[in-house]
Design a protein around this motif. Structure first.
Motif, short mmCIF file in Angstrom:
data_model
loop_
_atom_site.label_atom_id
_atom_site.label_comp_id
_atom_site.label_asym_id
_atom_site.label_seq_id
_atom_site.Cartn_x
_atom_site.Cartn_y
_atom_site.Cartn_z
N LEU A 117 0.93 -1.13 -0.06
CA LEU A 117 -0.13 -0.05 0.01
C LEU A 117 0.90 1.16 -0.06
O LEU A 117 0.31 2.16 -0.26
CB LEU A 117 -1.04 -0.12 1.35
CG LEU A 117 -2.04 -1.19 1.22
CD1 LEU A 117 -2.71 -0.93 2.64
CD2 LEU A 117 -3.04 -0.77 -0.05
N PHE A 118 2.19 1.11 0.21
CA PHE A 118 3.15 2.32 0.24
C PHE A 118 3.68 2.23 -1.07
O PHE A 118 4.24 1.47 -1.66
CB PHE A 118 3.95 2.14 1.22
CG PHE A 118 3.48 1.81 2.66
CD1 PHE A 118 2.90 3.04 3.27
CD2 PHE A 118 3.46 0.64 3.26
CE1 PHE A 118 2.17 2.85 4.75
CE2 PHE A 118 2.88 0.60 4.89
CZ PHE A 118 2.30 1.71 5.30
N SER A 119 3.99 3.53 -1.34
CA SER A 119 4.86 3.74 -2.80
C SER A 119 5.69 5.08 -2.56
O SER A 119 5.12 5.96 -1.61
CB SER A 119 3.93 3.88 -4.05
OG SER A 119 3.02 4.94 -3.95
N GLY A 120 6.65 5.19 -3.50
CA GLY A 120 7.32 6.41 -3.51
C GLY A 120 7.99 6.62 -2.27
O GLY A 120 8.72 5.91 -1.26
N ASP A 121 7.97 7.94 -1.69
CA ASP A 121 8.72 8.53 -0.49
C ASP A 121 7.91 7.64 0.71
O ASP A 121 8.90 7.23 1.72
CB ASP A 121 8.48 10.00 -0.32
CG ASP A 121 9.28 10.73 -1.15
OD1 ASP A 121 10.24 10.37 -1.83
OD2 ASP A 121 8.90 11.98 -1.09
N GLU A 122 6.77 7.48 0.67
CA GLU A 122 6.07 6.55 1.73
C GLU A 122 6.96 5.16 1.85
O GLU A 122 7.05 4.82 3.14
CB GLU A 122 4.51 6.49 1.71
CG GLU A 122 3.91 7.63 1.95
CD GLU A 122 2.35 7.65 2.08
OE1 GLU A 122 1.65 8.14 2.51
OE2 GLU A 122 1.93 6.43 1.51
N ALA A 123 7.09 4.42 0.91
CA ALA A 123 7.61 3.37 0.78
C ALA A 123 9.07 3.19 1.53
O ALA A 123 9.34 2.32 2.09
CB ALA A 123 7.58 2.62 -0.46
N ARG A 124 9.69 4.08 1.07
CA ARG A 124 11.19 4.16 1.34
C ARG A 124 11.26 4.88 2.93
O ARG A 124 11.86 4.26 3.61
CB ARG A 124 11.91 5.51 0.69
CG ARG A 124 12.14 5.12 -0.72
CD ARG A 124 12.98 6.14 -1.41
NE ARG A 124 12.20 7.29 -1.94
CZ ARG A 124 11.56 7.23 -3.17
NH1 ARG A 124 11.59 6.21 -3.82
NH2 ARG A 124 10.76 8.28 -3.51
N ALA A 125 10.39 5.58 3.26
CA ALA A 125 10.26 5.79 4.78
C ALA A 125 9.72 4.54 5.73
O ALA A 125 10.15 4.24 6.70
CB ALA A 125 9.09 6.92 5.08
N VAL A 126 9.05 3.72 5.27
CA VAL A 126 8.39 2.61 6.07
C VAL A 126 9.63 1.53 6.11
O VAL A 126 9.79 0.78 6.86
CB VAL A 126 7.13 1.97 5.38
CG1 VAL A 126 6.91 0.68 6.14
CG2 VAL A 126 6.03 3.08 5.57
N LYS A 127 10.24 1.52 4.85
CA LYS A 127 11.42 0.72 4.67
C LYS A 127 12.32 1.08 6.03
O LYS A 127 13.11 0.09 6.35
CB LYS A 127 12.00 0.59 3.19
CG LYS A 127 13.05 -0.41 3.06
CD LYS A 127 13.52 -0.29 1.54
CE LYS A 127 14.27 -1.30 1.20
NZ LYS A 127 15.05 -1.43 -0.30
N ARG A 128 12.78 2.21 5.95
CA ARG A 128 13.69 2.46 7.03
C ARG A 128 13.13 2.28 8.41
O ARG A 128 14.13 1.69 9.26
CB ARG A 128 13.80 4.25 7.14
CG ARG A 128 14.53 4.71 5.97
CD ARG A 128 14.95 6.08 6.00
NE ARG A 128 13.74 7.26 6.21
CZ ARG A 128 13.09 7.77 4.91
NH1 ARG A 128 13.60 7.45 4.02
NH2 ARG A 128 12.10 8.57 5.22
N VAL A 129 11.94 2.06 8.70
CA VAL A 129 11.41 1.74 10.12
C VAL A 129 11.45 0.23 10.11
O VAL A 129 12.04 -0.18 10.91
CB VAL A 129 10.10 1.97 10.11
CG1 VAL A 129 9.34 1.49 11.47
CG2 VAL A 129 9.90 3.57 10.40
N ARG A 130 11.32 -0.40 8.76
CA ARG A 130 11.50 -1.79 8.80
C ARG A 130 12.88 -2.17 9.15
O ARG A 130 13.07 -3.48 9.81
CB ARG A 130 10.93 -2.46 7.63
CG ARG A 130 10.80 -4.02 7.57
CD ARG A 130 10.23 -4.56 6.41
NE ARG A 130 10.83 -3.91 5.12
CZ ARG A 130 11.86 -4.39 4.53
NH1 ARG A 130 12.38 -5.34 5.02
NH2 ARG A 130 12.43 -3.99 3.41
N ARG A 131 13.58 -1.71 8.58
CA ARG A 131 15.23 -1.95 8.74
C ARG A 131 15.69 -1.88 10.24
O ARG A 131 16.86 -2.21 10.50
CB ARG A 131 16.19 -1.44 7.60
CG ARG A 131 15.81 -1.98 6.31
CD ARG A 131 16.73 -1.20 5.33
NE ARG A 131 16.68 -1.82 4.06
CZ ARG A 131 17.55 -1.28 2.78
NH1 ARG A 131 18.16 -0.10 3.01
NH2 ARG A 131 17.51 -1.75 1.87
#
Length: 250
Positions: free
Chosen positions: A156-170
């Motif tokens: 459900l996340f794309s673009g900047d949102e997807a990158r932001a959530v990826k930072r959290v997940r990592r």
């Protein structure tokens, strides 16, 4: 507001939904693009919840996912999501929930996350969250490195949102997907520490706010406030963990 009325709402909605499940559910698509299902159970449960509220509190406002808002200017307003996680319900998964929130002059004062498939009901009233009659607390986790993280659907996340959530997940210890409102119930009971979502509607999060807060957690938006613009929601076991997540999401 007392727990007994929420328990009454839970029992009535569960009964209606069980009958519809026994009759056989069919998911109708209400989206113009993609697939956003609704079933007879969603509509029947919301009708039942509205009827009970109307009888008990005829001057209160009511808004919900399936039917128009009544008395939108009322000081006290109920927010209903009769089946949160309809996709899970259609797939026979236990994470779907009945969500009921109560808002007074814009403040979330009470709420319920009801999980019928596992016979668990979380009710927040008077600043305390109860699970099946016993008070609950979050884990107290304050650090991302120790956190158990959840989001319903990473796609459900794309673009900047997807990158932001990826930072959290990592940054967290472990991640689980697909829990819908159950993730917020688990934050309140200490099993999960952090959840991040986007594109939620008020009926999706109005019930979650008092339940998380009543268990000692913190819930807000991606910018550190409570506007929830774009349906961006962050719920955490503690204010410290919330702020650490927001720093990465920003």
């Amino acid at each position: 507001m007392n727990r007994a009325f929420f328990e009454q709402l839970s029992a009535a909605a569960r009964d209606v939904i069980a009958r519809e499940i026994a009759a056989g559910l069919v998911g109708e698509n209400k989206a113009l693009a993609g697939f956003d299902p609704v079933t007879a159970a969603d509509r029947a449960a919301e009708r039942e919840l509205r009827a009970l509220i109307e009888r008990a509190y005829p001057d209160h406002g009511i808004s919900g996912e399936e039917f128009p808002t009544v008395r939108p200017d009322a000081r006290l307003r109920w927010s209903l999501d009769p089946v949160d996680g309809t996709r899970a319900l259609l797939c026979g998964l236990p994470s779907w929930a009945i969500l009921v929130g109560l808002i007074e002059d814009g403040h979330h004062i009470a709420g319920m996350i009801d999980l019928p498939a596992i016979d668990e009901t979380l009710i927040a009233v008077d600043g305390t969250t109860w699970r099946n009659g016993a008070p609950v607390r979050t884990s107290g986790c304050t650090e991302l490195a120790a956190a158990r993280f959840s989001t319903t659907d990473p796609f459900l996340f794309s673009g900047d949102e997807a990158r932001a959530v990826k930072r959290v997940r990592r940054s967290v210890r472990l991640t689980r997907f697909g829990l819908d409102a159950m993730a917020y119930a688990r934050i309140a009971t200490g099993g999960i520490d952090l959840a991040v979502e986007n594109s939620l509607h008020p009926h999706d999060y109005d019930a979650l706010i008092p339940v998380v807060r009543g268990a000692g957690g913190h819930i807000g938006d991606w910018s550190g406030g409570s506007a929830f613009d774009g349906g961006r929601v962050v719920a955490a076991a503690t204010r410290e963990l919330y702020e650490a997540a927001v720093a990465l999401l920003a």
